[in-house]
Design a protein around this motif. Structure first.
Motif, PDB file in Angstrom:
ATOM      1  N   ALA A   1      77.500  35.915  44.863  1.00  0.00           N
ATOM      2  CA  ALA A   1      77.372  34.525  45.271  1.00  0.00           C
ATOM      3  C   ALA A   1      76.358  33.818  44.382  1.00  0.00           C
ATOM      4  CB  ALA A   1      76.918  34.438  46.727  1.00  0.00           C
ATOM      5  N   MET A   2      75.417  34.593  43.872  1.00  0.00           N
ATOM      6  CA  MET A   2      74.266  34.128  43.113  1.00  0.00           C
ATOM      7  C   MET A   2      73.251  33.539  44.073  1.00  0.00           C
ATOM      8  SD  MET A   2      73.809  32.607  39.452  1.00  0.00           S
ATOM      9  CE  MET A   2      72.176  32.167  38.857  1.00  0.00           C
ATOM     10  N   PHE A   3      72.161  34.302  44.257  1.00  0.00           N
ATOM     11  CA  PHE A   3      71.159  33.939  45.265  1.00  0.00           C
ATOM     12  C   PHE A   3      70.577  32.561  45.005  1.00  0.00           C
ATOM     13  CE2 PHE A   3      67.066  34.243  47.530  1.00  0.00           C
ATOM     14  CZ  PHE A   3      67.517  34.704  48.757  1.00  0.00           C
ATOM     15  N   THR A   4      70.511  32.140  43.735  1.00  0.00           N
ATOM     16  CA  THR A   4      69.937  30.832  43.427  1.00  0.00           C
ATOM     17  C   THR A   4      70.957  29.702  43.610  1.00  0.00           C
ATOM     18  OG1 THR A   4      70.365  31.236  41.090  1.00  0.00           O
ATOM     19  CG2 THR A   4      68.146  31.737  41.890  1.00  0.00           C
ATOM     20  N   ILE A   5      72.172  30.023  44.034  1.00  0.00           N
ATOM     21  CA  ILE A   5      73.124  28.976  44.451  1.00  0.00           C
ATOM     22  C   ILE A   5      73.246  29.005  45.975  1.00  0.00           C
ATOM     23  CG2 ILE A   5      75.466  28.046  44.279  1.00  0.00           C
ATOM     24  CD1 ILE A   5      75.721  29.424  41.567  1.00  0.00           C
ATOM     25  N   THR A   6      73.840  30.076  46.487  1.00  0.00           N
ATOM     26  CA  THR A   6      73.975  30.220  47.946  1.00  0.00           C
ATOM     27  C   THR A   6      73.365  31.563  48.349  1.00  0.00           C
ATOM     28  OG1 THR A   6      76.167  31.090  47.490  1.00  0.00           O
ATOM     29  CG2 THR A   6      76.047  28.811  48.276  1.00  0.00           C
ATOM     30  N   PRO A   7      72.180  31.544  48.922  1.00  0.00           N
ATOM     31  CA  PRO A   7      71.515  32.811  49.256  1.00  0.00           C
ATOM     32  C   PRO A   7      72.272  33.595  50.335  1.00  0.00           C
ATOM     33  CG  PRO A   7      70.286  30.927  50.129  1.00  0.00           C
ATOM     34  CD  PRO A   7      71.384  30.353  49.283  1.00  0.00           C
TER      35      PRO A   7
ATOM     36  N   LYS B   1      53.299  40.286  51.327  1.00  0.00           N
ATOM     37  CA  LYS B   1      53.938  40.549  50.030  1.00  0.00           C
ATOM     38  C   LYS B   1      55.236  39.764  49.916  1.00  0.00           C
ATOM     39  CE  LYS B   1      52.542  45.329  50.474  1.00  0.00           C
ATOM     40  NZ  LYS B   1      53.132  46.473  51.157  1.00  0.00           N
ATOM     41  N   LYS B   2      55.600  39.457  48.687  1.00  0.00           N
ATOM     42  CA  LYS B   2      56.894  38.849  48.416  1.00  0.00           C
ATOM     43  C   LYS B   2      57.533  39.559  47.228  1.00  0.00           C
ATOM     44  CE  LYS B   2      56.019  34.293  50.352  1.00  0.00           C
ATOM     45  NZ  LYS B   2      56.235  32.843  50.156  1.00  0.00           N
ATOM     46  N   SER B   3      58.844  39.410  47.096  1.00  0.00           N
ATOM     47  CA  SER B   3      59.581  40.079  46.016  1.00  0.00           C
ATOM     48  C   SER B   3      60.505  39.117  45.294  1.00  0.00           C
ATOM     49  CB  SER B   3      60.443  41.222  46.570  1.00  0.00           C
ATOM     50  OG  SER B   3      59.660  42.277  47.053  1.00  0.00           O
ATOM     51  N   VAL B   4      60.828  39.470  44.052  1.00  0.00           N
ATOM     52  CA  VAL B   4      61.963  38.884  43.354  1.00  0.00           C
ATOM     53  C   VAL B   4      62.836  40.057  42.930  1.00  0.00           C
ATOM     54  CG1 VAL B   4      60.653  38.786  41.166  1.00  0.00           C
ATOM     55  CG2 VAL B   4      62.751  37.463  41.399  1.00  0.00           C
ATOM     56  N   LEU B   5      64.158  39.902  43.057  1.00  0.00           N
ATOM     57  CA  LEU B   5      65.080  40.980  42.691  1.00  0.00           C
ATOM     58  C   LEU B   5      65.693  40.694  41.320  1.00  0.00           C
ATOM     59  CD1 LEU B   5      66.889  41.669  46.098  1.00  0.00           C
ATOM     60  CD2 LEU B   5      64.744  42.616  45.216  1.00  0.00           C
ATOM     61  N   LEU B   6      65.871  41.765  40.547  1.00  0.00           N
ATOM     62  CA  LEU B   6      66.411  41.669  39.197  1.00  0.00           C
ATOM     63  C   LEU B   6      67.466  42.752  39.002  1.00  0.00           C
ATOM     64  CD1 LEU B   6      64.612  39.421  38.085  1.00  0.00           C
ATOM     65  CD2 LEU B   6      63.035  41.069  39.077  1.00  0.00           C
ATOM     66  N   ASN B   7      67.926  42.930  37.749  1.00  0.00           N
ATOM     67  CA  ASN B   7      69.007  43.879  37.470  1.00  0.00           C
ATOM     68  C   ASN B   7      68.551  45.242  36.961  1.00  0.00           C
ATOM     69  OD1 ASN B   7      71.399  42.031  37.737  1.00  0.00           O
ATOM     70  ND2 ASN B   7      70.185  40.944  36.205  1.00  0.00           N
ATOM     71  N   SER B   8      67.462  45.278  36.230  1.00  0.00           N
ATOM     72  CA  SER B   8      67.088  46.519  35.541  1.00  0.00           C
ATOM     73  C   SER B   8      65.580  46.673  35.560  1.00  0.00           C
ATOM     74  CB  SER B   8      67.554  46.478  34.086  1.00  0.00           C
ATOM     75  OG  SER B   8      66.800  45.497  33.387  1.00  0.00           O
TER      76      SER B   8
ATOM     77  N   ALA C   1      53.095  32.121  42.455  1.00  0.00           N
ATOM     78  CA  ALA C   1      52.514  31.296  41.384  1.00  0.00           C
ATOM     79  C   ALA C   1      53.558  30.543  40.554  1.00  0.00           C
ATOM     80  CB  ALA C   1      51.617  32.156  40.484  1.00  0.00           C
ATOM     81  N   PRO C   2      54.656  31.187  40.139  1.00  0.00           N
ATOM     82  CA  PRO C   2      55.605  30.443  39.293  1.00  0.00           C
ATOM     83  C   PRO C   2      56.235  29.255  40.026  1.00  0.00           C
ATOM     84  CG  PRO C   2      55.979  32.807  39.095  1.00  0.00           C
ATOM     85  CD  PRO C   2      55.048  32.599  40.266  1.00  0.00           C
ATOM     86  N   HIS C   3      56.536  28.213  39.262  1.00  0.00           N
ATOM     87  CA  HIS C   3      57.168  26.996  39.796  1.00  0.00           C
ATOM     88  C   HIS C   3      58.565  27.298  40.348  1.00  0.00           C
ATOM     89  CE1 HIS C   3      58.003  27.594  35.517  1.00  0.00           C
ATOM     90  NE2 HIS C   3      59.240  27.287  35.859  1.00  0.00           N
ATOM     91  N   LYS C   4      59.062  26.431  41.218  1.00  0.00           N
ATOM     92  CA  LYS C   4      60.416  26.595  41.780  1.00  0.00           C
ATOM     93  C   LYS C   4      61.446  26.604  40.657  1.00  0.00           C
ATOM     94  CE  LYS C   4      60.478  25.633  46.586  1.00  0.00           C
ATOM     95  NZ  LYS C   4      59.866  26.981  46.741  1.00  0.00           N
ATOM     96  N   GLY C   5      62.353  27.583  40.702  1.00  0.00           N
ATOM     97  CA  GLY C   5      63.373  27.693  39.654  1.00  0.00           C
ATOM     98  C   GLY C   5      62.909  28.527  38.468  1.00  0.00           C
TER      99      GLY C   5
END
Ligand code: PLZ
Length: 447
Positions: A99-105, A126-133, A312-316
């Motif tokens: 779906a692509m989390f940054t379009i429709t979570p 704590k917070k997370s960001v998910l990636l591929n590798s 810390a990083p900006h939205k997007g």
């Protein structure tokens, strides 16, 4: 399951069986096709092509069955084709593939982040960001640390491995095969001396003092965004730092407002008997990187850290097309559930209790085994020239080749190519482990 698609894994007898020459005719035929169309920079450790696998056994295209002590470099931690993972991923594949989390979570991404917040070390928000590798997790960890601190510098340790992308090549220690001819590399990356007890003989305090002197004198804390360290180095040869080393390093980072990042891509997700190896050393990193074993073979990775750093990083500013893909996320949720319901953390200690004494016994028999080290299902031997610390990569190459011929997948490692590392699935039985040890014994005897 409500429909007819079977999600049950094919059972494979958990036994070693060699039925052809290695490689067999089907592997040889595939190798010919491969040579015509696959870039030769991609190398393979074994001469056989895999067809299927289950538990701790991998079957090649000629029907040979291998005891897998590599587990795809520590990915198949809960076992190949784990039924719960296969079921969860199959179900998800049919319900929502992408779906692509940054379009429709979607919920599974959030659930993985909840599980990571719960199981990574430290009792703070704590917070997370998910990636591929794994490499992408390292890249994002650095991005976030830079955004949070407003500083550019990245410090890593000698013998580290962090990936093959441009930034992570710069962070990786070993030139050949990872970096040679691939530069120029990302700037502002600094390689500091670490702790390698077998080779440097330093206490944790002395090794930490040496690292810290380097950080202060050669970089300067005010230019440093983060220190990235593997609690137990993976590709570097399962190097376990001396007692107190990591805690002292973290303490210095905290005092100097430098983000302390634990690359637990190889050492994490239950491999050492804790969810994260940092726990063995009493450290609670500001950020933890997860990949490999988190999803039973599906590609997903994560950066998990203190909420204020992660925000810390900006939205997007963070994202990626496939990052946190629903099928991989469903598999990750199943892996966490399997570790809990099957009590897999305890299995790592069982594996250590078999492998470590067995390797110490081999070291007495074959004095070129200079060191036995590691924790849980992350054990290694370092092979030297008799009576010295001089690396013996030729013996390692011969032993791993012998093992492949006799149905055991053994991986080498180390800056000098002279380490044999064992990172089996936690599902491997005592009998299979002992049988593999027997083959390793024969391999050393054959030298
Ligand atoms: N950090 C600690 O172990 C991957 C690399 C194998 P990726 N190690 C295996 C190879 O030859 O490419 C690894 C690691 C640590 C980062 C990485 C990188 O993870 O998923 O391979 O990008």
């Amino acid at each position: 399951m409500t429909d007819t698609i079977s999600t049950v894994s094919l059972a494979i007898a958990q036994e070693r069986k060699i039925v052809t020459a290695i490689p067999g005719p089907n592997s040889i035929a595939l190798q010919k096709r491969r040579e015509a169309v696959v870039a030769s920079g991609v190398a393979s450790a074994l001469p056989v092509f895999a067809e299927r696998a289950h538990g701790a056994i991998l079957v090649d295209v000629d029907g040979n069955q291998f005891i897998d002590l590599g587990a795809g470099i520590g990915v198949m931690t809960i076992g190949h084709t784990d039924a719960a993972v296969v079921a969860a991923a199959s179900q998800q594949l049919r319900e929502l593939t992408h779906a692509m989390f940054t379009i429709t979570p979607y919920e599974s991404y959030v659930r993985v982040a909840e599980l990571l917040a719960e199981h990574t070390p430290g009792d703070f928000a704590k917070k997370s960001v998910l990636l591929n590798s794994g490499a992408e997790a390292v890249e994002n960890g650095v991005k976030i640390a830079r955004s949070y601190t407003g500083r550019a510098g990245v410090a890593v340790l000698d013998h580290a491995y962090h990936g093959r992308t441009n930034l992570t090549m710069a962070m990786t220690f070993k030139a050949m095969p990872y970096k040679t001819s691939f530069g120029p590399f990302a700037p502002s990356v600094f390689h500091a001396p670490g702790s390698y007890p077998f080779r440097d003989g330093l206490s944790g305090a002395d090794a930490a003092a040496r690292t810290i002197t380097y950080l202060e004198k050669s970089i300067g804390a005010s230019d440093l965004a983060c220190v990235v360290a593997e609690p137990i180095q993976g590709e570097g040869g399962f190097v376990v730092p001396a007692d107190g080393y990591l805690a002292a390093l973290q303490e210095w980072c905290t005092a100097n407002e430098v983000v302390f990042i634990a690359d637990e891509i190889q050492s994490g997700m239950a491999r050492t008997g804790r969810y994260y190896a940092s726990e063995h050393f009493g450290v609670e990193p500001d950020m933890v990187l997860t990949a490999k074993g988190i999803a039973g073979g599906l590609p997903i990775a994560a950066v998990t850290g203190r909420a204020e750093i992660m925000d810390a990083p900006h939205k997007g500013g963070l994202g990626g097309t496939f990052a946190g893909n629903p099928v991989a996320a469903a598999a990750a949720i199943a892996v966490f559930a399997e570790i809990e319901s099957r009590g897999l953390l305890a299995e790592a200690a069982r594996i250590e209790s078999i492998l470590k004494p067995a390797m110490h016994a081999l070291a007495l028999k074959y004095p070129i085994i200079g060191d036995v080290r590691g924790i849980g299902a992350m054990i290694a031997i370092e092979v030297v020239q008799h009576g010295s610390l001089d690396p013996n990569p030729a013996a390692v190459a011969a032993v791993t080749a012998f093992a492949a011929q006799h149905g055991v997948i053994l991986l080498s490692a180390g800056t000098y190519g002279n380490v044999i590392r064992f990172l089996p699935s936690l599902a491997i039985s005592d009998d299979l482990l002992r049988e593999a040890v027997g083959v390793i014994d024969e391999a050393f005897a054959s030298l």
